[in-house]
Design an enzyme around this catalytic site. Sequence first.
Site, PDB file in Angstrom:
ATOM      1  N   ASN A  72      39.283  45.961  41.021  1.00 36.33           N
ATOM      2  CA  ASN A  72      39.797  44.959  40.094  1.00 36.33           C
ATOM      3  C   ASN A  72      38.644  44.487  39.210  1.00 36.33           C
ATOM      4  O   ASN A  72      37.541  44.225  39.701  1.00 36.33           O
ATOM      5  CB  ASN A  72      40.383  43.780  40.870  1.00 36.33           C
ATOM      6  CG  ASN A  72      41.203  42.825  39.999  1.00 36.33           C
ATOM      7  OD1 ASN A  72      41.408  41.682  40.362  1.00 36.33           O
ATOM      8  ND2 ASN A  72      41.693  43.268  38.855  1.00 36.33           N
ATOM      9  N   TYR A 112      44.734  35.034  29.440  1.00 39.62           N
ATOM     10  CA  TYR A 112      44.582  34.794  30.876  1.00 39.62           C
ATOM     11  C   TYR A 112      43.859  33.473  31.090  1.00 39.62           C
ATOM     12  O   TYR A 112      43.057  33.047  30.251  1.00 39.62           O
ATOM     13  CB  TYR A 112      43.751  35.932  31.480  1.00 39.62           C
ATOM     14  CG  TYR A 112      43.316  35.744  32.913  1.00 39.62           C
ATOM     15  CD1 TYR A 112      44.145  36.096  33.962  1.00 39.62           C
ATOM     16  CD2 TYR A 112      42.047  35.230  33.202  1.00 39.62           C
ATOM     17  CE1 TYR A 112      43.728  35.945  35.288  1.00 39.62           C
ATOM     18  CE2 TYR A 112      41.627  35.073  34.523  1.00 39.62           C
ATOM     19  CZ  TYR A 112      42.469  35.432  35.553  1.00 39.62           C
ATOM     20  OH  TYR A 112      42.058  35.278  36.853  1.00 39.62           O
ATOM     21  N   TYR A 123      49.194  34.480  33.023  1.00 36.94           N
ATOM     22  CA  TYR A 123      49.063  35.646  32.155  1.00 36.94           C
ATOM     23  C   TYR A 123      50.117  35.601  31.053  1.00 36.94           C
ATOM     24  O   TYR A 123      51.292  35.310  31.323  1.00 36.94           O
ATOM     25  CB  TYR A 123      49.295  36.942  32.928  1.00 36.94           C
ATOM     26  CG  TYR A 123      48.270  37.334  33.946  1.00 36.94           C
ATOM     27  CD1 TYR A 123      47.318  38.303  33.663  1.00 36.94           C
ATOM     28  CD2 TYR A 123      48.280  36.782  35.235  1.00 36.94           C
ATOM     29  CE1 TYR A 123      46.386  38.716  34.616  1.00 36.94           C
ATOM     30  CE2 TYR A 123      47.366  37.184  36.189  1.00 36.94           C
ATOM     31  CZ  TYR A 123      46.420  38.148  35.876  1.00 36.94           C
ATOM     32  OH  TYR A 123      45.511  38.553  36.816  1.00 36.94           O
ATOM     33  N   GLU A 210      42.202  43.371  31.750  1.00 36.38           N
ATOM     34  CA  GLU A 210      42.084  43.492  33.199  1.00 36.38           C
ATOM     35  C   GLU A 210      42.438  44.908  33.624  1.00 36.38           C
ATOM     36  O   GLU A 210      43.437  45.476  33.169  1.00 36.38           O
ATOM     37  CB  GLU A 210      42.996  42.496  33.921  1.00 36.38           C
ATOM     38  CG  GLU A 210      42.921  42.631  35.440  1.00 36.38           C
ATOM     39  CD  GLU A 210      43.646  41.533  36.197  1.00 36.38           C
ATOM     40  OE1 GLU A 210      43.620  41.563  37.452  1.00 36.38           O
ATOM     41  OE2 GLU A 210      44.239  40.647  35.551  1.00 36.38           O
TER      42      GLU A 210
END
Length: 360
Positions: A72, A112, A123, A210
Amino acid sequence: MKRGKTKVFLTLLLSLALALPASIAHAATTITSNQTGTQDGYDYELWKDSGTTSMTLNSGGTFSAQWSGINNALFRKGKKFDSTKTHGQLGNISINYNATFNPGGNSYLCVYGWTKDPLVEYYIVDNWGTYRPTGTFKGTISVDGGTYDIYETTRVNQPSIIGTATFKQYWSVRQSKRSGGTISVSEHFKKWESLGMTMGKMYEVALTVEGYQSSGSANVTSHTLTIGGSGGGGGGGTPGTATKVEAEAMTKGGQYASNISSPFNGVALYANNDLVKYTQNFTTGTHSFSLRGASSNSTMARVDLKIGGVTKGTFYFGDSNPAVYTISNVSHGTGNQEIQLVCTSDNGTWDVYLDYLEIQ
């Protein structure tokens, strides 16, 4: 009446009604590991838990990101707050941006951030890779030329801005993908709250890329964050105190300015010094100005706001989807003042379409 010339990169002005320190543009800096900081008036952060990442901090709100072999990773530029004010106390929040987005797997291009009390991760997703976010469906919002589906999810004992915690996630996910335009952030916040999704004190708002268990890249080529003033938003309702003037009701000037019927009834400005104008009587000397408009294509279009012959700011429109852009807390003279909307930076790659001007 577009004129095919080489596309010229437009450097955008950071326009924060919230008082930010004056800054000088710096040379691009590349970071590869977890880091936070401030550059050109924007707060930035690279966060990852594993894998290879690279974030190049370009001028203003712009940046590029590359990642591979990550679990991530988040790359973002925006504004961090001290968690003492709600979004309503901060004023209207909007973002105008353009980007290229190559997700190569599971990834989001989004706005975000977090709130505290309650702790919420949120989001507003404009584009995504192999996975479109979902959750408990709460409703929809039509804003900025598109419709977003709204979801709520819960994270249990997961990393957060206060450490490992259990918290809600709020999502607005656009039904059709895009990689540029206006995001009327406050309109999403207000819609969420109307659905019982409580927002807390603002900790962060940022344009973000992301990646999750994927490889990919993105390049944010323009990004303007506006904070302050009263609400605007493309589709969030108009306060009763607002003054709204249709562009076609104004006086046209310049060589090519003319009325249009698509994508709305309004006026097109095709070349430098094309304009529309009218006279407004002001009893007070500070207002916010919201202009609904669009670019003729996917290239950023711009139009200057002049009051009494003085340029007060610039409206930006990132694509052909009609959107509302707000310039907040503008100081100007009182009494009768001539307002002009002027095309001044046309490089031959775009035309700008104007629908209406709203003053609050």
